[in-house]
Each structure stands twice: as structure tokens, then as C-alpha cells.
Design a protein around this motif. Structure first.
Motif, short mmCIF file in Angstrom:
data_model
loop_
_atom_site.label_atom_id
_atom_site.label_comp_id
_atom_site.label_asym_id
_atom_site.label_seq_id
_atom_site.Cartn_x
_atom_site.Cartn_y
_atom_site.Cartn_z
N LEU A 11 -3.04 -6.34 17.62
CA LEU A 11 -2.17 -7.34 16.93
C LEU A 11 -0.70 -6.98 16.96
N GLU A 12 -0.22 -5.90 17.56
CA GLU A 12 1.18 -5.40 17.68
C GLU A 12 1.54 -6.19 18.99
N HIS B 228 -4.09 -0.01 10.73
CA HIS B 228 -4.17 -1.01 9.52
C HIS B 228 -5.41 -0.80 8.59
N GLY C 210 -8.62 -11.15 -1.34
CA GLY C 210 -7.58 -11.10 -2.22
C GLY C 210 -6.33 -11.62 -1.96
N GLN C 211 -5.71 -12.46 -2.70
CA GLN C 211 -4.48 -13.20 -2.52
C GLN C 211 -3.26 -12.29 -2.60
N LYS C 212 -2.60 -11.93 -1.51
CA LYS C 212 -1.29 -11.23 -1.55
C LYS C 212 -0.28 -12.00 -1.78
N THR D 145 5.54 -11.08 -1.28
CA THR D 145 6.39 -10.11 -1.04
C THR D 145 5.58 -8.73 -0.50
N TRP E 250 2.52 -5.94 5.74
CA TRP E 250 1.15 -5.72 6.59
C TRP E 250 1.37 -4.52 7.28
N HIS F 61 5.08 -5.03 -3.98
CA HIS F 61 6.44 -5.33 -3.59
C HIS F 61 7.15 -4.10 -3.42
N GLY G 225 9.24 -3.28 -0.92
CA GLY G 225 10.53 -3.54 -0.51
C GLY G 225 11.47 -3.16 -1.82
N ALA G 226 11.25 -3.72 -2.83
CA ALA G 226 11.93 -3.67 -4.00
C ALA G 226 12.04 -2.21 -4.41
N VAL H 253 12.03 -8.91 2.24
CA VAL H 253 12.33 -9.27 0.67
C VAL H 253 13.31 -7.90 0.27
N PHE I 72 2.06 -12.60 8.04
CA PHE I 72 2.44 -11.29 7.75
C PHE I 72 3.29 -11.07 6.51
N LEU I 73 3.46 -12.25 5.85
CA LEU I 73 4.33 -12.23 4.58
C LEU I 73 5.76 -11.69 4.66
#
Lengths: 121, 334, 151
Positions: free
Chosen positions: B24-25, B137, B152-154, B157, B160, B198, B200-201, B236, B272-273
């Protein structure tokens, strides 16, 4: 027939919206959400409300996971009516065996034939 | 010198590196600089964990080949990953047969390894040391989140986890190679963030602290660097870091030049959100594209800051907060 | 900066999930899955000896079979990223939770891996369904016994 399909679509869709609201507003995991919905279905049957919903919406009410809670309670209540206290325990899986047995059997078959494919988002 | 800031007078050099990515990369904007891109996510191995180890092994071997060095000439191996007890790294070390320190700084492991390697080199204990990290992964998703095939819905934020491995060969100070001039060891910073989707935060404050401390300790400012790049704050987290640095009193035009490997990794692909994460993210980007930029003298001074969220599935379920860290190395090229 | 101040800063810079959009997608996909269920119910009623009430069981089993195929071919997780609760709430979501755990833990063997982990995600649904059914039935039995209500 078309009317039945439409009602199934609307009622089933609305139950999913309730799930989405629990997930998004309550910031809960899917596992929490589904557990809440199962309890909801089970309680609704305690008030004799879920079976009328099935009569009205068909698969719109039997396919969402709430129906699982309903069947468990329904089985328990039916046996309790016949046999009293003991029936509460023995009747529980009377109605709802198919969901769990199908999941176990197909889970095993799935494990035999499939590999997880993470690399395809 | 400030707390946790290290200066290396002997200038340990990064003489070679090896970077391997998964199938995938190939979509990554950095893919052209990777040494090898696998066609199979499990590197033709039976399990994800074995594939994970195999990928790290290939990255190490590529680095050694480039420098024309044998395994027995390497004094130390510093490696880490995100699987329980870091078994891929442990198997990697047993295959390579190099004295080994397993390091866990989550996604910041690439740089914590490089810092230890630089220290051992500075001390004179190491002639050649391999340092790096990897993530695969599938094995990381099952470790930290859900089974790979679970629906599951991600949220937007979420990040991957990449399938990639990056290892650098660090040797005594040499001309014509990028040198590790200084480093800053990250604190474990916990600002009570709890959302595992999340990161990143959660990680931005750690990156902010490390960058601020490094600049203060070295008496520098952001403009002394041609490039400051963080590990995997993603789309984010990066703006949050920038806002934090502005609040620390840094100039906005310099802050906005900070880049993030995770934010850029998969380009603008929405699937990849928020972007990439994983120990292999910073390792693969820092040890390929960024090193190449230094070698080609595109950059003269780079601050590479790898960020890591120090959570476990257990602490998340116990509703604990997510402590985070960030380790930095200052790499220069004469 | 303390934790509270940081949280305010962080939230001001983080994208919010669009709840209305998520609900619409959940409604659409959830509705379609239930419609497919209804079609399967019709099929069992037309070609086999099932009534409206009894067709529920084979329908659920068939839906879980479909969930196995979607999960195995890596499609269910893609659907779920779009649909959210729309694919999690129908019984196919329960099937997906069971089947994905089974596939995932294949590498640890069929007994400890598949057998031991198959209900890793879906187990809580069964547990809370059973406990709640027990409590509800018990309360109702009690109320009927003392004559507050009837069956």
C-alpha cells in the motif's frame, strides 16, 4: 409487497440512526452501542412493544440487533408463563438460537477459508 | 545545556540506511525514495508478525549492503516496534546476531534508537550501530484496535498505521555523510487527552515541548533550520503543534514551515483519514527522503522529531489518559 | 498550558464529525440491509414452509452468511467506514464482529485462537442481552405474580 419493503427500509434505517446517535453523541464504542441497543430491545419486549413492531416492520425490526434482546426476553417470558421461575432461565435461548449458531458456524468457516487483507483500505 | 539536550562533539554520522515499505505504501509520496516496496503485505511469510520481522530484516540488510559491511562488524542494534513485547525486533536481533537493545517509544522509536546509537558512538563503544523501527499495519491494528476485517467507523482524526521499516547505520564521524550534531530526549507529556482515534492532539504537546527545549538548549531559533519535520502528528495534529509553538512565542512564518511525515505520507487520499502513523512512518521517511535531502545538500540542518503515543489497549479501556513523547535529533550536512 | 486550556485549543483545531451526515448514511445503509433481509424473508415464505414469524430465523442465518462473504473479501470494513451504525446495528454487524475475530486469530490456532477469541467483540452483546432478558423476565414474572400486570 413494495409497501412492506419500504416499511422495513424506514424502520430498520431509523433503528440504525438511533445507534449512530448513541455512538456520535455519547462518544461510545460500537460494542457499547450494540450492548445498549440489545438491552433496549429486551426491555421493549418486557412492555410487549417489540412484537407489534415486528408485525409492522418485518425485517426492519428483526434484522437490527435490538431483535436479539427481544428474542431472548421473549423466550424467557414464554417459558416463565408456562413453568414459572425456572422458565426464566431455561427459555432464554428458545427463540434466538439461529443468530448465535450461524455466527459461530460461519465464523469457523470464515477462519478456514479467509485471510485478513489489511492492505486494501 | 537544557534538560535532556545532548551535544555530540565527535559528530556521529549516518553513513547508510535501508527503508522497506508494504504494497500500500507504493501510494506514498515518499515511495520513490524507499529502497524496496513489497508486493505482499506479509512479505511472503505465514503470519503478519513474521512478515513484520522479515520487512525489518530486509531494511537492515539493505543498509548494511549499501555501506558494504557485514553483520558481525556491527557493534549494536537498536530496534523497536509496536507489537507486544516487541517480538518482531527480538526475532530480527536473533537473526542478525548483533548485540541488541530493544527500545520502546511507540512511534518515536526510530529517533530514540538513533540517539542511543549516537551516544554509544560518541562514547567510543560503537564503530557501527544500526538503529531503527518498523510497523506492519495488520499486526499493529489487531494489537491496538480491532481485528483488521472488523467494520468500525473511524473518525476523520484517526490515522492509518503504515507498513514500513527504516533502519540507519550510524558510524564514527565521517566527512560526506550527514552527522548527528545534537539530540533531545523527550519527556512523557500527558495533557489528559483520552481519544485513541485522535493521537495527533495527544502527541502535539510532546512535540512542542521537545522542539522548544531543543532550541533553547542549543541557543537556536526555528530559522536556523532548513527543515523541521515531525513524525506522525498527521493533518490534524500538525496545526495543533503549530498553534502551540506560536503560543510559545515563536514566529508564525517559521512555525508554518514545519512539516509532518504522517500528514504528507499518503498525499491527499481521503481513505487514510488524517494521515499516516506507526513506528515505521517516521523511520521510513526520516531515513529515506530526509537523509537523501541532506546527502544531496538540499538541506544543511534538519531537526527530525519523532512523536509517539505511549498508550496501550488496556489503559484506553481503563479510561486512562494518553501520555506522549517526542525525541529529536539535529542532523547537519557540511 | 494546563490540560483544560489545551483541550479547548485542541478542540478548536480538530474537525468535528458531521452527525447529520453520519445519521443519513447510517439510515440509508441500515435501511438497505433490512430491505435485503425482508426480500430474503419473502423468499423463505414463498419457497419453503415458513410463516412471517418463523422466517426470521433462516433470514438471520442467511444474513450472517452474507456477512461472512463480505468480511472475508474485505468489503465489510469499507462499508462500515461509510455507514457507521448502519452496518454495525443490523445482525450482519454482529456476524462481522464474530467472523472478523475468527479470521484474525486464525494464526494462534483453531482452539486457542479462533475458539478462544471468536466472541471477543460480540461477546458483550450476548452477555448484556442475556442479563437484561433475565432481569426483564424476572421483574415481569414478579409483577404478574402479585397481579400488577398480566402476560
Amino acid at each position: 409487497m413494495f409497501a412492506t419493503l419500504l416499511i422495513a427500509f424506514i424502520v430498520g434505517g431509523l433503528i440504525c440512526v438511533v445507534g449512530q446517535l448513541i455512538m456520535d453523541l455519547g462518544k461510545l464504542t460500537p460494542a457499547h452501542t450494540l450492548s445498549i441497543l440489545v438491552v433496549l430491545g429486551s426491555v421493549l419486549d418486557g412492555f410487549n412493544l417489540y412484537e407489534p413492531l415486528i408485525d409492522f416492520a418485518g425485517a426492519g425490526a428483526t434484522i437490527p440487533i435490538t431483535s436479539f434482546g427481544n428474542s431472548l426476553t421473549h423466550g424467557a417470558l414464554a417459558e416463565a408463563e408456562k413453568h414459572g421461575w425456572i422458565g426464566v432461565l431455561t427459555g432464554m435461548f428458545e427463540v434466538t438460537s439461529s443468530g448465535i449458531s450461524a455466527a459461530i458456524v460461519f465464523g469457523m468457516i470464515g477462519a478456514l477459508i479467509f485471510h485478513s487483507k489489511g492492505q486494501h483500505p | 545545556m537544557d534538560q535532556g539536550v545532548i551535544y555530540f562533539p565527535s559528530k556521529p554520522s549516518i553513513i547508510a540506511s535501508g527503508v522497506v515499505g508494504g504494497p500500500l505504501e507504493k501510494k506514498s509520496v515518499f515511495a520513490a525514495d524507499f529502497d524496496l516496496l513489497l508486493d505482499d503485505e506479509r512479505a511472503e511469510e505465514k503470519s503478519n508478525e513474521k512478515g513484520h520481522k522479515q520487512m525489518a530484516l530486509q531494511a537492515c540488510q539493505i543498509a548494511l549492503e549499501k555501506a558494504n559491511i557485514k553483520e558481525r562488524d556491527v557493534d549494536f542494534l537498536m530496534s523497536g516496534d509496536l507489537v507486544n513485547q516487541m517480538t518482531p525486533s527480538n526475532f530480527l536481533a536473533s537473526t542478525l546476531g548483533i548485540p541488541y537493545l530493544g527500545l520502546y517509544s511507540a512511534c518515536a522509536t526510530s529517533i530514540s534508537g538513533a540517539i542511543v546509537a549516537a551516544l554509544l558512538t560518541e562514547l567510543g563503544a560503537s564503530k557501527y550501530a544500526l538503529a531503527g523501527a518498523a510497523s506492519q499495519h495488520n499486526s499493529i491494528e489487531r494489537q491496538f484496535r480491532y481485528p483488521v476485517e472488523y467494520g468500525g467507523q473511524k473518525p476523520g482524526t484517526a490515522q492509518w498505521t503504515v507498513t514500513a521499516a527504516g533502519y540507519a547505520l550510524i558510524a564514527k564521524g565521517q566527512m560526506n555523510s550527514p552527522v548527528i550534531e545534537a539530540a533531545t530526549v523527550g519527556k512523557s507529556i500527558d495533557l489528559q487527552q483520552t481519544d485513541p482515534f485522535h493521537m495527533g492532539a495527544a502527541m502535539a504537546p510532546a512535540a512542542c515541548d521537545t522542539i522548544t527545549r531543543h532550541l533553547k538548549g542549543r541557543g537556536q531559533s526555528l530559522s536556523d533550520y532548513d527543515l523541521i519535520i515531525t513524525g506522525d502528528l498527521a493533518k490534524v495534529g500538525l496545526p495543533i503543534l503549530q498553534e502551540c509553538l506560536i503560543k510559545e512565542g515563536m514566529a508564525q512564518q517559521d512555525v508554518m514551515k514545519i512539516r509532518d511525515a504522517g500528514a504528507e505520507f499518503y498525499g491527499d487520499d481521503q481513505t487514510f483519514l488524517a494521515g499516516a502513523s506507526g513506528a515505521g512512518c517516521s523511520a521510513s521517511v526520516f531515513f529515506s527522503t530526509i537523509l537523501k535531502g541532506l546527502n544531496e545538500k538540499k538541506y544543511e540542518r534538519v531537526l527530525a522529531v519523532a512523536t509517539g503515543a505511549l498508550l496501550s489497549p488496556l489503559t484506553v479501556q481503563q479510561n486512562e489518559s494518553i501520555p506522549c513523547t517526542a525525541h529529536a535529533i539535529e542532523i547537519s550536512m557540511k | 498550558m494546563d490540560a483544560k486550556q489545551y483541550d479547548t485549543l485542541q478542540q478548536s483545531l480538530s474537525p468535528k464529525p458531521s452527525i447529520i451526515k453520519n445519521c443519513l448514511k447510517a439510515f440509508l445503509v441500515g435501511g438497505i440491509i433490512c430491505t435485503i433481509g425482508q426480500l430474503i424473508t419473502f423468499f423463505y415464505m414463498a419457497y419453503f414452509n415458513f410463516t412471517e414469524r418463523t422466517a426470521g430465523n433462516p433470514t438471520v442465518a442467511t444474513m450472517i452468511f452474507l456477512a461472512m462473504l463480505f468480511t472475508g473479501f474485505g468489503l465489510y470494513k469499507k462499508l462500515a467506514q461509510f455507514a457507521g451504525a448502519g452496518s454495525a446495528v443490523p445482525v450482519t454487524g454482529f456476524g462481522n464482529a464474530v467472523i472478523s475475530s475468527a479470521i484474525e486469530h486464525k494464526s494462534e490456532g483453531y482452539v486457542l485462537g479462533v475458539g478462544g477469541n471468536i466472541f471477543k467483540l460480540a461477546g458483550s452483546v450476548i452477555v448484556f442481552g442475556v442479563v437484561s432478558a433475565f432481569v426483564v423476565a424476572l421483574v415481569k414474572l414478579l409483577l404478574v405474580t402479585v397481579g400488577v400486570t398480566n402476560w
